[in-house]
Design an enzyme around this catalytic site. Structure first.
Site, PDB file in Angstrom:
ATOM      1  N   LEU A 272      35.561  35.430  46.270  1.00 21.68           N
ATOM      2  CA  LEU A 272      34.913  35.486  44.960  1.00 21.68           C
ATOM      3  C   LEU A 272      35.742  36.227  43.909  1.00 21.68           C
ATOM      4  CD1 LEU A 272      31.271  36.279  46.138  1.00 21.68           C
ATOM      5  CD2 LEU A 272      32.123  34.110  45.259  1.00 21.68           C
ATOM      6  N   ARG A 273      36.947  36.655  44.303  1.00 19.54           N
ATOM      7  CA  ARG A 273      37.757  37.405  43.349  1.00 19.54           C
ATOM      8  C   ARG A 273      38.133  36.551  42.139  1.00 19.54           C
ATOM      9  NH1 ARG A 273      41.187  39.756  46.753  1.00 19.54           N
ATOM     10  NH2 ARG A 273      40.074  41.726  46.841  1.00 19.54           N
ATOM     11  N   GLY A 274      38.308  35.247  42.362  1.00 22.91           N
ATOM     12  CA  GLY A 274      38.672  34.368  41.255  1.00 22.91           C
ATOM     13  C   GLY A 274      37.603  34.324  40.183  1.00 22.91           C
TER      14      GLY A 274
END
Length: 334
Positions: A272-274
């Site tokens: 989910l870093r993007g």
């Protein structure tokens, strides 16, 4: 000390300059990775942006540029409490730097002469509240890069060894640059950088001539050149400071959150870093431009720098990663 080249006078390299401005608005974005040819203004842009920002207020004698007595580390020598203005730090991390030089280590001189177990701060302490610049980051040892990314994300440097238990603030914007022909970063490390941009040597003759003209003017008549570009630099500085003040009030609707998620799923971005970085960068752009809410236009403009380095390689797709992101953005936002 000579002033750095004005930020607004850098010719071209629009995406690189925008990425650096957005990390100045919100340092929590997670730093910038700049890949490209040598001599394309990477280090010049870092120093120019730091010089453009207002000086920081720091305690005299504080090894971590502490703003207040509460921030001054308890392991350091006591300070008088007086503060002064210092330029925003820009610390270079050389390729051959050891872990001790980066994070700090036991002060051998004090240990031998006084019999005291004391801490000698490293480059991370000096970079606090400023920028840490790594040229040829792709050639740096992996464990050092891992360490830097962990500290940059947490904002704190912790050392537990040689009988020492030390911690201090280490909040800085990490800027790494390199030439991909000389080696690549591991995908896990690429993903940890907030933004990534590619720079190329200009091929347009007029643009190259303008680069030469401005550099020659700066070298021969620096005072006149700085004066000429001061107003534009001041405009950027005011926009950055206004963006910082407005950042917390910029709204992101449920529709914007869904756009982030759909785009990352379509690109096959792991984790989910993007999404989190895309949203944070779009919010910084909105704040910098004076908008009160994140729009699709903001997301579209920052998507390549937020997501291109998080893509899985596709051997059947000869387009660059930024082009793939833009193509996917148009499909998702159609």
């Amino acid at each position: 000390m000579r002033q750095p080249f004005p930020f607004s006078a850098i010719v071209g390299q629009t995406e690189m300059k925008q990425a650096m401005i957005l990390t100045a608005v919100d340092p929590g974005i997670g730093g910038v990775l700049v890949f490209g040819d040598r001599g394309t203004g990477k280090s010049t842009a870092v120093r120019a942006l730091a010089a453009l920002l207002p000086p920081i207020r720091a305690l005299v004698g504080s090894p971590t540029n502490a703003a207040t007595a509460e921030d001054h580390p308890d392991w350091a020598e006591p300070v008088s409490g007086k503060s002064h203005d210092v330029p925003t730090p820009v610390i270079d991390l050389p390729l051959g730097a050891t872990e001790d030089r980066v994070v700090g280590a036991l002060d051998i001189e004090r240990a031998l002469t006084r019999g005291e177990k004391a801490f000698e701060p490293g480059l991370l302490a000096r970079a606090n509240r400023g920028y840490l610049y790594i040229d040829e980051v792709n050639l740096l040892e992996d464990h050092i890069v891992d360490l830097l990314l962990d500290v940059a994300q947490s904002g704190e440097n912790v050392i537990e060894r040689e009988g020492l238990s030390i911690r201090h603030d280490a909040r800085f914007v990490l800027v790494g640059s390199g030439n991909p022909e000389e080696g690549e970063l591991r995908p896990q490390l690429l993903d940890r950088f907030g933004l990534s941009v590619e720079v190329r040597s200009p091929t347009d003759i007029d643009e190259r001539v303008e680069v030469i003209r401005r550099r020659a003017a700066f070298d021969t008549q620096p005072e006149a050149f700085l004066k000429k570009w001061r107003a534009k630099d001041t405009k950027i500085r005011k926009a950055i400071l206004s963006g910082r003040a407005a950042l917390g009030s910029v709204e992101a609707s449920d529709a914007a959150l869904r756009d982030c998620a759909e785009l990352c799923v379509a690109l096959g971005s792991d984790g989910l870093r993007g999404e989190l970085t895309l949203l944070r960068t779009a919010r910084a752009l909105a704040a910098y431009e004076g908008s009160d809410a994140v729009t699709r236009d903001h997301l579209r403009r920052v998507a390549p720098m937020s997501l291109s380095h998080r893509l899985r390689r596709d051997p059947l797709d000869e387009a660059g990663s930024a082009s793939r992101v833009l193509r996917t953005v148009e499909d998702v936002f159609a």
